[in-house]
Scaffold this active site. Structure first.
Site, short mmCIF file in Angstrom:
data_model
loop_
_atom_site.label_atom_id
_atom_site.label_comp_id
_atom_site.label_asym_id
_atom_site.label_seq_id
_atom_site.Cartn_x
_atom_site.Cartn_y
_atom_site.Cartn_z
N CYS A 118 -7.31 6.80 5.32
CA CYS A 118 -7.16 6.21 4.00
C CYS A 118 -8.34 6.60 3.10
O CYS A 118 -8.49 7.76 2.78
CB CYS A 118 -6.97 4.70 4.12
SG CYS A 118 -6.23 3.95 2.66
N GLU B 260 -5.01 2.59 13.12
CA GLU B 260 -5.82 1.52 13.73
C GLU B 260 -5.19 0.14 13.52
O GLU B 260 -5.58 -0.83 14.15
CB GLU B 260 -7.26 1.55 13.18
CG GLU B 260 -7.49 0.91 11.82
CD GLU B 260 -7.03 1.76 10.64
OE1 GLU B 260 -6.31 2.75 10.84
OE2 GLU B 260 -7.39 1.40 9.50
N HIS C 66 -2.47 4.07 8.46
CA HIS C 66 -3.50 3.38 9.25
C HIS C 66 -3.11 3.23 10.72
O HIS C 66 -2.58 2.19 11.11
CB HIS C 66 -3.72 1.98 8.67
CG HIS C 66 -4.45 1.98 7.36
ND1 HIS C 66 -5.82 1.98 7.27
CD2 HIS C 66 -3.98 1.97 6.09
CE1 HIS C 66 -6.18 1.98 5.99
NE2 HIS C 66 -5.09 1.98 5.25
#
Lengths: 224, 81
Positions: free
Chosen positions: A86, A196, A194
């Site tokens: 990002c 994660e 994302h």
């Protein structure tokens, strides 16, 4: 492996990345302040999402002049793992460690939803645990995530197999539906979605976990 | 002293989504004659006067104020008391 998560003023996905490393793949991880000048002792550096310096000027533009940056460049040059997610992707393009730029979404709206990505290259340190063409459900949260590059650069990306992930639907107007690219050497990856935030079922998806497991798999192969 | 006015705009090949949104608002105000709106950035840099100032302005524009992948710039240098 030991990972550094670099914390800029305005980073806000640093702890998500921290947990992905510590609890997701059970490796060592430390937060590193942007004013630090050394990444000695680390095997990989992770640049988290957020709004470094409030996105002033352009997303990622001010972070490029922080003290820690020369070490991130060193890691990239030495073939060590560099991952920007990002805002981290935006920083890596501003640094010219990755080609192209991230600009305002085509429709001008901030997009915050879980989308489907397709794996375009499995021969990288970040994607070797996926199947070619495998689809993964990963959250996105960005207002300036439209990947842009000129035709010549796009041709080079294709020739060098630098496109790692594409959106199955073009959510933000990116060139060629690109969601993530690597450098030529494949040790630097930037992506807008994302992974994660998708490392266990309770979060809605664990499709991001294999990205981090790929890094470990790659490092084991390199060390042997 | 010198005043340097820097104007940054998106390259024509890059869709200016903010300009497009402004254009549609302008049209909704009734000004249908407006065919295109471009949005950019404007900077004022105040310098001590010295030789080769332009070289430094170029460097600042290239390395910080613009992203050469997507933007172009022009500037004017004015006398300032």
């Amino acid at each position: 492996m030991k990972f550094a998560v670099v914390n800029f003023p305005g980073s806000n996905c640093d702890m998500d990345l921290f947990y992905a490393i510590r609890d997701g793949i059970k490796q060592e991880v430390e937060l590193v302040d942007y004013r630090q000048t050394s990444l000695a002792g680390f095997d990989g550096v992770l640049i988290p999402g957020g709004f470094s310096y409030g996105d002033y000027l352009r997303s990622g533009a001010i972070a490029v002049h922080a003290p820690i940056i020369s070490e991130i460049i060193r890691f990239a040059d030495e073939g060590k793992i560099v991952l920007g997610i990002c805002n981290g992707f935006q920083i890596l393009t501003e640094l010219h460690l990755l080609p192209g730029a991230l600009i305002r979404n085509e429709k001008g709206r901030f997009i915050c939803e879980t989308v489907t990505l397709q794996v375009e290259n499995t021969d990288t340190p970040f994607t070797n645990q996926y199947q070619l063409g495998e689809q993964m459900r990963i959250p996105v949260a960005h207002g300036e995530g439209r990947y842009f590059c000129d035709d010549k650069t796009l041709q080079e990306l294709k020739e060098n197999k630098q496109i790692a992930f594409k959106y199955t639907e073009n959510i933000n107007g990116s060139v060629d539906r690109i969601a993530g690219v690597t450098n030529k050497q494949k040790n630097v990856l930037g992506m807008m979605p994302h992974p994660e935030r998708a490392i266990e079922d309770i979060l809605g998806s664990d499709d991001g976990l294999k990205l981090f497991q790929s890094i470990i798999n790659y490092q084991v192969r390199v060390n042997n | 002293m010198k005043l340097v006015k820097v104007y940054v705009t998106l390259k024509p090949s890059v869709l200016d989504s903010q300009g497009e949104a402004i254009k549609s608002a302008v049209h909704s105000m009734g000004y249908d004659q407006v065919e295109k709106v471009s949005m950019g950035k404007y900077f004022e840099l105040h310098f001590q006067d010295y030789e080769n100032l332009e070289k430094d302005v170029d460097a600042i524009c290239d390395e910080l104020l613009t992203n050469p992948n997507i933007e172009t710039y022009r500037y004017e240098i004015l006398e300032e008391k």
